[in-house]
Design an enzyme around this catalytic site. Sequence first.
Site, PDB file in Angstrom:
ATOM      1  N   ASP A 137       0.857  -1.182   0.000  1.00 31.54           N
ATOM      2  CA  ASP A 137       0.000   0.000   0.000  1.00 31.54           C
ATOM      3  C   ASP A 137       0.894   1.233   0.000  1.00 31.54           C
ATOM      4  O   ASP A 137       1.930   1.262   0.681  1.00 31.54           O
ATOM      5  CB  ASP A 137      -0.885   0.038   1.261  1.00 31.54           C
ATOM      6  CG  ASP A 137      -2.143  -0.805   1.126  1.00 31.54           C
ATOM      7  OD1 ASP A 137      -2.233  -1.616   0.188  1.00 31.54           O
ATOM      8  OD2 ASP A 137      -3.047  -0.640   1.983  1.00 31.54           O
ATOM      9  N   ASP A 139       0.454   3.984   1.382  1.00 32.04           N
ATOM     10  CA  ASP A 139       0.393   4.814   2.588  1.00 32.04           C
ATOM     11  C   ASP A 139       0.981   4.142   3.831  1.00 32.04           C
ATOM     12  O   ASP A 139       0.815   4.642   4.940  1.00 32.04           O
ATOM     13  CB  ASP A 139      -1.057   5.251   2.853  1.00 32.04           C
ATOM     14  CG  ASP A 139      -2.028   4.071   2.873  1.00 32.04           C
ATOM     15  OD1 ASP A 139      -1.595   2.923   3.095  1.00 32.04           O
ATOM     16  OD2 ASP A 139      -3.233   4.320   2.669  1.00 32.04           O
ATOM     17  N   TRP A 199     -13.568  -0.281  -3.078  1.00 32.55           N
ATOM     18  CA  TRP A 199     -12.854  -0.643  -1.856  1.00 32.55           C
ATOM     19  C   TRP A 199     -13.301  -1.995  -1.289  1.00 32.55           C
ATOM     20  O   TRP A 199     -14.478  -2.242  -1.094  1.00 32.55           O
ATOM     21  CB  TRP A 199     -13.057   0.444  -0.791  1.00 32.55           C
ATOM     22  CG  TRP A 199     -12.202   0.228   0.426  1.00 32.55           C
ATOM     23  CD1 TRP A 199     -10.966   0.739   0.659  1.00 32.55           C
ATOM     24  CD2 TRP A 199     -12.531  -0.580   1.565  1.00 32.55           C
ATOM     25  NE1 TRP A 199     -10.492   0.289   1.859  1.00 32.55           N
ATOM     26  CE2 TRP A 199     -11.432  -0.520   2.438  1.00 32.55           C
ATOM     27  CE3 TRP A 199     -13.640  -1.362   1.909  1.00 32.55           C
ATOM     28  CZ2 TRP A 199     -11.406  -1.197   3.652  1.00 32.55           C
ATOM     29  CZ3 TRP A 199     -13.616  -2.041   3.107  1.00 32.55           C
ATOM     30  CH2 TRP A 199     -12.500  -1.947   3.980  1.00 32.55           C
ATOM     31  N   GLU A 202     -10.709  -7.685  -2.000  1.00 33.01           N
ATOM     32  CA  GLU A 202      -9.653  -8.339  -2.795  1.00 33.01           C
ATOM     33  C   GLU A 202      -8.591  -8.990  -1.916  1.00 33.01           C
ATOM     34  O   GLU A 202      -8.028 -10.020  -2.270  1.00 33.01           O
ATOM     35  CB  GLU A 202      -9.033  -7.325  -3.770  1.00 33.01           C
ATOM     36  CG  GLU A 202      -7.896  -6.453  -3.239  1.00 33.01           C
ATOM     37  CD  GLU A 202      -8.305  -5.481  -2.153  1.00 33.01           C
ATOM     38  OE1 GLU A 202      -9.495  -5.109  -2.097  1.00 33.01           O
ATOM     39  OE2 GLU A 202      -7.436  -5.088  -1.355  1.00 33.01           O
ATOM     40  N   ASP A 203      -8.375  -8.408  -0.729  1.00 31.63           N
ATOM     41  CA  ASP A 203      -7.367  -8.994   0.160  1.00 31.63           C
ATOM     42  C   ASP A 203      -7.889 -10.280   0.824  1.00 31.63           C
ATOM     43  O   ASP A 203      -7.164 -11.260   0.963  1.00 31.63           O
ATOM     44  CB  ASP A 203      -6.888  -7.975   1.199  1.00 31.63           C
ATOM     45  CG  ASP A 203      -8.030  -7.281   1.931  1.00 31.63           C
ATOM     46  OD1 ASP A 203      -9.202  -7.380   1.497  1.00 31.63           O
ATOM     47  OD2 ASP A 203      -7.760  -6.634   2.956  1.00 31.63           O
ATOM     48  N   MET A 229       0.232   4.330   9.063  1.00 26.26           N
ATOM     49  CA  MET A 229      -0.539   4.629   7.849  1.00 26.26           C
ATOM     50  C   MET A 229      -0.715   6.139   7.746  1.00 26.26           C
ATOM     51  O   MET A 229      -1.278   6.755   8.636  1.00 26.26           O
ATOM     52  CB  MET A 229      -1.906   3.941   7.830  1.00 26.26           C
ATOM     53  CG  MET A 229      -2.558   4.029   6.445  1.00 26.26           C
ATOM     54  SD  MET A 229      -4.263   3.450   6.321  1.00 26.26           S
ATOM     55  CE  MET A 229      -4.115   1.714   6.676  1.00 26.26           C
ATOM     56  N   HIS A 232      -5.569   9.384   5.614  1.00 31.38           N
ATOM     57  CA  HIS A 232      -6.345   9.633   4.381  1.00 31.38           C
ATOM     58  C   HIS A 232      -7.812   9.343   4.628  1.00 31.38           C
ATOM     59  O   HIS A 232      -8.178   8.602   5.539  1.00 31.38           O
ATOM     60  CB  HIS A 232      -5.831   8.769   3.233  1.00 31.38           C
ATOM     61  CG  HIS A 232      -6.000   7.289   3.451  1.00 31.38           C
ATOM     62  ND1 HIS A 232      -7.196   6.627   3.258  1.00 31.38           N
ATOM     63  CD2 HIS A 232      -5.125   6.334   3.856  1.00 31.38           C
ATOM     64  CE1 HIS A 232      -7.036   5.333   3.526  1.00 31.38           C
ATOM     65  NE2 HIS A 232      -5.798   5.129   3.908  1.00 31.38           N
ATOM     66  N   ARG A 234     -11.402   7.977   2.460  1.00 35.34           N
ATOM     67  CA  ARG A 234     -11.663   7.102   1.315  1.00 35.34           C
ATOM     68  C   ARG A 234     -11.551   7.929   0.038  1.00 35.34           C
ATOM     69  O   ARG A 234     -12.092   9.036  -0.047  1.00 35.34           O
ATOM     70  CB  ARG A 234     -13.091   6.522   1.457  1.00 35.34           C
ATOM     71  CG  ARG A 234     -13.493   5.512   0.412  1.00 35.34           C
ATOM     72  CD  ARG A 234     -12.821   4.154   0.545  1.00 35.34           C
ATOM     73  NE  ARG A 234     -12.765   3.622   1.898  1.00 35.34           N
ATOM     74  CZ  ARG A 234     -13.783   3.044   2.544  1.00 35.34           C
ATOM     75  NH1 ARG A 234     -14.951   2.926   1.975  1.00 35.34           N
ATOM     76  NH2 ARG A 234     -13.637   2.584   3.754  1.00 35.34           N
TER      77      ARG A 234
HETATM   78  C1  UD2 Z   1      -7.109  -1.661   3.392  1.00 33.11           C
HETATM   79  C2  UD2 Z   1      -5.968  -2.626   3.145  1.00 33.11           C
HETATM   80  C3  UD2 Z   1      -5.585  -2.564   1.668  1.00 33.11           C
HETATM   81  C4  UD2 Z   1      -6.754  -2.922   0.801  1.00 33.11           C
HETATM   82  C5  UD2 Z   1      -7.954  -2.048   1.161  1.00 33.11           C
HETATM   83  C6  UD2 Z   1      -9.231  -2.526   0.525  1.00 33.11           C
HETATM   84  C7  UD2 Z   1      -4.614  -2.862   5.142  1.00 33.11           C
HETATM   85  C8  UD2 Z   1      -3.576  -2.272   5.991  1.00 33.11           C
HETATM   86  N1  UD2 Z   1      -4.859  -2.222   3.979  1.00 33.11           N
HETATM   87  O1  UD2 Z   1      -6.586  -0.357   3.153  1.00 33.11           O
HETATM   88  O2  UD2 Z   1      -4.487  -3.410   1.376  1.00 33.11           O
HETATM   89  O3  UD2 Z   1      -7.027  -4.277   0.923  1.00 33.11           O
HETATM   90  O4  UD2 Z   1      -8.205  -2.010   2.577  1.00 33.11           O
HETATM   91  O5  UD2 Z   1      -9.252  -2.337  -0.840  1.00 33.11           O
HETATM   92  O6  UD2 Z   1      -5.179  -3.873   5.469  1.00 33.11           O
HETATM   93  N2  UD2 Z   1      -5.094   3.501  -3.698  1.00 33.11           N
HETATM   94  C9  UD2 Z   1      -4.668   4.622  -4.421  1.00 33.11           C
HETATM   95  N3  UD2 Z   1      -5.577   5.525  -4.887  1.00 33.11           N
HETATM   96  C10 UD2 Z   1      -6.907   5.375  -4.661  1.00 33.11           C
HETATM   97  C11 UD2 Z   1      -7.338   4.258  -3.912  1.00 33.11           C
HETATM   98  C12 UD2 Z   1      -6.414   3.353  -3.436  1.00 33.11           C
HETATM   99  O7  UD2 Z   1      -3.475   4.805  -4.642  1.00 33.11           O
HETATM  100  O8  UD2 Z   1      -7.670   6.240  -5.128  1.00 33.11           O
HETATM  101  C13 UD2 Z   1      -4.127   2.463  -3.300  1.00 33.11           C
HETATM  102  C14 UD2 Z   1      -3.086   2.917  -2.315  1.00 33.11           C
HETATM  103  O9  UD2 Z   1      -1.913   2.163  -2.489  1.00 33.11           O
HETATM  104  C15 UD2 Z   1      -3.762   2.582  -1.000  1.00 33.11           C
HETATM  105  C16 UD2 Z   1      -4.383   1.224  -1.324  1.00 33.11           C
HETATM  106  O10 UD2 Z   1      -4.814   1.366  -2.672  1.00 33.11           O
HETATM  107  O11 UD2 Z   1      -2.841   2.508   0.072  1.00 33.11           O
HETATM  108  C17 UD2 Z   1      -5.531   0.801  -0.395  1.00 33.11           C
HETATM  109  O12 UD2 Z   1      -6.548   1.781  -0.370  1.00 33.11           O
HETATM  110  P1  UD2 Z   1      -6.902   2.573   0.985  1.00 33.11           P
HETATM  111  O13 UD2 Z   1      -5.657   3.064   1.581  1.00 33.11           O
HETATM  112  O14 UD2 Z   1      -7.927   3.605   0.665  1.00 33.11           O
HETATM  113  O15 UD2 Z   1      -7.610   1.464   1.862  1.00 33.11           O
HETATM  114  P2  UD2 Z   1      -7.348   1.025   3.408  1.00 33.11           P
HETATM  115  O16 UD2 Z   1      -6.409   1.942   4.078  1.00 33.11           O
HETATM  116  O17 UD2 Z   1      -8.643   0.802   4.054  1.00 33.11           O
HETATM  117 MN    MN Z   2      -4.799   3.143   3.503  1.00 32.67          MN
END
Ligand code: UD2
Ligand code: MN
Length: 287
Positions: A137, A139, A199, A202-203, A229, A232, A234
């Site tokens: 990721d 972030d 969102w 997939e994981d 992290m 950010h 959504r």
């Molecule tokens: C969680 C998971 C992540 C992923 C996601 C669901 C953890 C720590 N992280 O992250 O791996 O499974 O849930 O999809 O468990 N991104 C962009 N631009 C965008 C949207 C996403 O660059 O407009 C990329 C970026 O690398 C980001 C990652 O996708 O870090 C995951 O998206 P998130 O950070 O919004 O989601 P988060 O933090 O809930």
């Molecule tokens: Mn994130």
Amino acid sequence: ELDDGRASDDGYATKPLCPLTPPNLLGRLEFHFNATPPTLQQVADNNPFIRKGGAYHPPDCVARYRIAFIVPHRSRELHLRALLWHLHPILQRQQLYYKIYVVHQAGNLAFNKAKLMNIGYLEAMKDDVYDCVVFHDVDLLPEDDRLLYSCIDTPKHLSVAIDKYGYRLPYISLFGGVTMLTKEQFHDVNGYSNMYWGWGGEDDDMFNRIFTRGYTIKRPPFHLARYKMTFHHRDKGNRLNLMRYEILSHSVKRMQEDGLNNVKYTITSTQENPVYTNVTADVGTAV
Ligand code: UD2
Ligand code: MN
């Protein structure tokens, strides 16, 4: 370029294998980024031994692993700068042979993180020979350089303890954030599903694939596998996928025909920047 497609022989005949425990680690790292992380130019200036495209080969020893880092990305430029600034020095201290591929989704339609990871993997494998792949990721910033990005005999989950989740693992089957697989393991599970738009899901789908193929996930200890992290909300274009549980319920049945072997995409551009390789891909839309 060598016969087997390797970008470098990294002195195989003359240098010793790098030690199992890298000698120059710092341990727990103190850091915080303010609103403006270092620029890409500053990252380049701070890492003079990085090769074009964001690659590194340790100069004095032969790395134990050749690793492709895949960072799915869209419009998180500040997070990307912070990540590159933070990660490059750590990976060099860990004496890894690596290259960072940022896979950028073209356009502003629904984000498909899993598809970007499949694409990044396939494009990286065309570029050089790698033993394993890290999905990272954009972030997440590791807090301790003793957390080694080394591949092991099972899929590995590295982002075990994240500040945002109170440094606790939210649930036992979590396989998101920062993960690592060997080439063989990734092929064995047919990569990620291409069917998750927006969102989530997939994981967990990947967890099911891994579990079904008989692997157990390994996690480094909590006191090392710590990440911050970057804050950010959504993202636009990455709305909660309300279909995710439905798609997830068929994940195992689908895995042989949904993944690495059927991913359709077009590469819009590939650019070897000074501190990372940017691959921009048109991933299409949900049908
Ligand atoms: C969680 C998971 C992540 C992923 C996601 C669901 C953890 C720590 N992280 O992250 O791996 O499974 O849930 O999809 O468990 N991104 C962009 N631009 C965008 C949207 C996403 O660059 O407009 C990329 C970026 O690398 C980001 C990652 O996708 O870090 C995951 O998206 P998130 O950070 O919004 O989601 P988060 O933090 O809930
Ligand atoms: Mn994130």
